[in-house]
Write a protein that holds these residues in place. Structure first.
Motif, mmCIF file in Angstrom:
data_model
loop_
_atom_site.group_PDB
_atom_site.id
_atom_site.type_symbol
_atom_site.label_atom_id
_atom_site.label_comp_id
_atom_site.label_asym_id
_atom_site.label_seq_id
_atom_site.Cartn_x
_atom_site.Cartn_y
_atom_site.Cartn_z
ATOM 1 N N GLY A 1 -5.674 -0.920 7.780
ATOM 2 C CA GLY A 1 -6.084 0.269 6.888
ATOM 3 C C GLY A 1 -4.868 1.209 7.067
ATOM 4 O O GLY A 1 -4.895 2.509 6.625
ATOM 5 N N SER A 2 -4.343 1.277 8.479
ATOM 6 C CA SER A 2 -3.466 2.476 8.776
ATOM 7 C C SER A 2 -1.935 2.163 8.334
ATOM 8 O O SER A 2 -1.003 3.115 8.273
ATOM 9 N N ALA A 3 -2.027 0.955 7.477
ATOM 10 C CA ALA A 3 -0.304 0.451 7.030
ATOM 11 C C ALA A 3 0.018 1.213 5.785
ATOM 12 O O ALA A 3 -1.075 1.316 5.005
ATOM 13 N N THR A 4 1.277 1.626 5.719
ATOM 14 C CA THR A 4 1.701 2.249 4.537
ATOM 15 C C THR A 4 2.902 1.453 4.080
ATOM 16 O O THR A 4 3.787 0.913 5.097
ATOM 17 N N LYS B 1 9.566 8.040 5.213
ATOM 18 C CA LYS B 1 8.340 8.919 4.308
ATOM 19 C C LYS B 1 7.108 8.150 3.900
ATOM 20 O O LYS B 1 6.133 8.298 3.946
ATOM 21 N N ASN B 2 7.401 7.049 3.335
ATOM 22 C CA ASN B 2 6.530 6.159 2.531
ATOM 23 C C ASN B 2 6.013 4.919 3.193
ATOM 24 O O ASN B 2 4.914 4.244 2.969
ATOM 25 N N THR B 3 6.785 4.234 4.264
ATOM 26 C CA THR B 3 6.539 3.080 4.811
ATOM 27 C C THR B 3 6.481 3.353 6.466
ATOM 28 O O THR B 3 7.302 3.990 7.108
ATOM 29 N N ALA C 1 16.404 10.365 2.487
ATOM 30 C CA ALA C 1 16.115 9.283 1.322
ATOM 31 C C ALA C 1 14.665 9.132 0.873
ATOM 32 O O ALA C 1 14.001 8.989 1.942
ATOM 33 N N LEU C 2 14.538 8.780 -0.170
ATOM 34 C CA LEU C 2 12.986 8.517 -0.309
ATOM 35 C C LEU C 2 12.849 7.048 0.040
ATOM 36 O O LEU C 2 11.490 6.733 0.629
ATOM 37 N N HIS C 3 13.725 5.931 -0.197
ATOM 38 C CA HIS C 3 13.651 4.638 0.203
ATOM 39 C C HIS C 3 14.782 4.219 0.911
ATOM 40 O O HIS C 3 15.994 4.716 0.609
ATOM 41 N N ARG D 1 0.869 -1.171 -0.026
ATOM 42 C CA ARG D 1 0.079 -0.085 0.056
ATOM 43 C C ARG D 1 0.924 1.339 -0.052
ATOM 44 O O ARG D 1 1.397 1.632 1.052
ATOM 45 N N PRO D 2 1.443 1.724 -1.247
ATOM 46 C CA PRO D 2 2.228 3.040 -1.413
ATOM 47 C C PRO D 2 1.874 4.094 -0.435
ATOM 48 O O PRO D 2 0.549 4.387 -0.223
ATOM 49 N N GLY D 3 2.872 4.845 0.202
ATOM 50 C CA GLY D 3 2.652 5.724 0.893
ATOM 51 C C GLY D 3 1.919 6.964 0.537
ATOM 52 O O GLY D 3 1.225 7.824 0.820
#
Length: 302
Positions: free
Chosen positions: A119-122, A141-143, A170-172, A88-90
């Motif tokens: 549902g709260s997971a990214t 940022k995204n996870t 970092a983005l990832h 589920r992408p951030g």
């Protein structure tokens, strides 16, 4: 009954997605650097050629202009052995990208599909680094932690180690580190990379050789089928190239993503690797049976 095993980092399929024209609009996010769409498409085609040289069957998806980042397929799934966790992408605008990936993995490749029920997971796939022995998940940022927990639930046979990235830009996670060999982790020696390196060194359940590279971009590469794919000599510092020449004994392939990287795209983000077996197999890389029994636990998240 004896369980047949397959080896980590051995793959026979790769999913890629063509670069949409809307990708060029991401130049506004790339510090004003304009993206040449045709050049980006050429780079993507060159990467596909390299993947074919690595004995991979290529599944090429049609680009979707509604999703500017659809070529970054790595973020849509985490695949280990015959199991695929749909992420589920951030960024909510990217969450629709997983639909076609799910269909291909389930209907065409017949993998076991795991879904995220919290549902709260990214979770972005680019934040998940599978070492063949354990799984590092970047929390940033995204996870989030719930996303890391989803990884732990999908792959209970492996320890999941959270790596906290709030102090980095970092983005990832894999923007700063990646596998460069069976027990070799390439890590950027930048300030951000050093923060990641320290956590890996402190939290890892197994020992690895850490390959320090001066550039963030050089630290992202793809190790598969006994080969290493990395960026071209022109795209990394001379000292990074010298380190690779000295330390890496496996066959190497270089390919440019100079244009694609203007939108913070990495090599690994462009590919989803799969080992499709004729029948379900247990994935064991460098572990003996007694090691699997010893480490078949989930590291508690903070």
């Amino acid at each position: 009954m004896t369980t047949t095993r397959s080896t980590a980092f051995s793959y026979n399929y790769a999913i890629i997605c063509r670069v949409p024209r809307s990708f060029a609009e991401r130049g506004a996010l790339a510090e004003g650097r304009q993206i040449d769409y045709e050049a980006a498409r050429d780079e993507h085609r060159q990467l596909v050629d390299v993947l074919r040289k690595c004995s991979l069957n290529i599944i090429e998806l049609q680009e979707d202009e509604d999703y500017k980042d659809c070529c970054c397929v790595e973020d849509c799934a985490v695949i280990i052995g015959g199991t695929a966790l749909i992420t589920r992408p951030g960024l909510k605008v990217r969450q629709g990208e997983t639909k076609e990936i799910r269909r291909v993995l389930k209907s065409d490749l017949k993998l076991r599909i795991q879904e995220i029920h919290d549902g709260s997971a990214t979770l972005d796939g680019g934040d998940v680094l599978f070492t063949g022995k354990e799984i590092f998940v970047g929390i940033g940022k995204n996870t989030n932690e719930a996303g890391a927990q989803a990884v732990a639930e999908a792959f209970p046979e492996y320890v999941v180690v959270p790596i906290y990235m709030e102090a980095t830009k970092a983005l990832h996670l894999k923007s700063l580190c990646s596998m460069a060999g069976r027990q070799v982790i390439a890590v950027s020696s930048s300030d951000c990379g050093t923060k990641i390196y320290r956590q890996i060194k402190q939290q890892a359940q197994f020992s690895y050789e850490l390959l320090k590279l001066e550039d963030d971009s050089a630290a992202n590469m793809i190790y598969l089928n006994g080969r290493l794919i990395h960026r071209t000599r022109d795209e990394m510092a001379d000292v990074c190239w010298s380190v690779l020449d000295e330390k890496i004994l496996n066959p190497r392939h270089q390919t440019s993503i100079n244009e694609l990287s203007k939108a913070r795209v990495t090599l690994s983000s462009l590919v989803l690797l799969i080992n499709k077996e004729k029948r379900a197999r247990k994935l064991v890389s460098n572990l003996q049976d007694e090691d699997m029994d010893r480490y078949a636990t989930i590291k508690t998240l903070k």
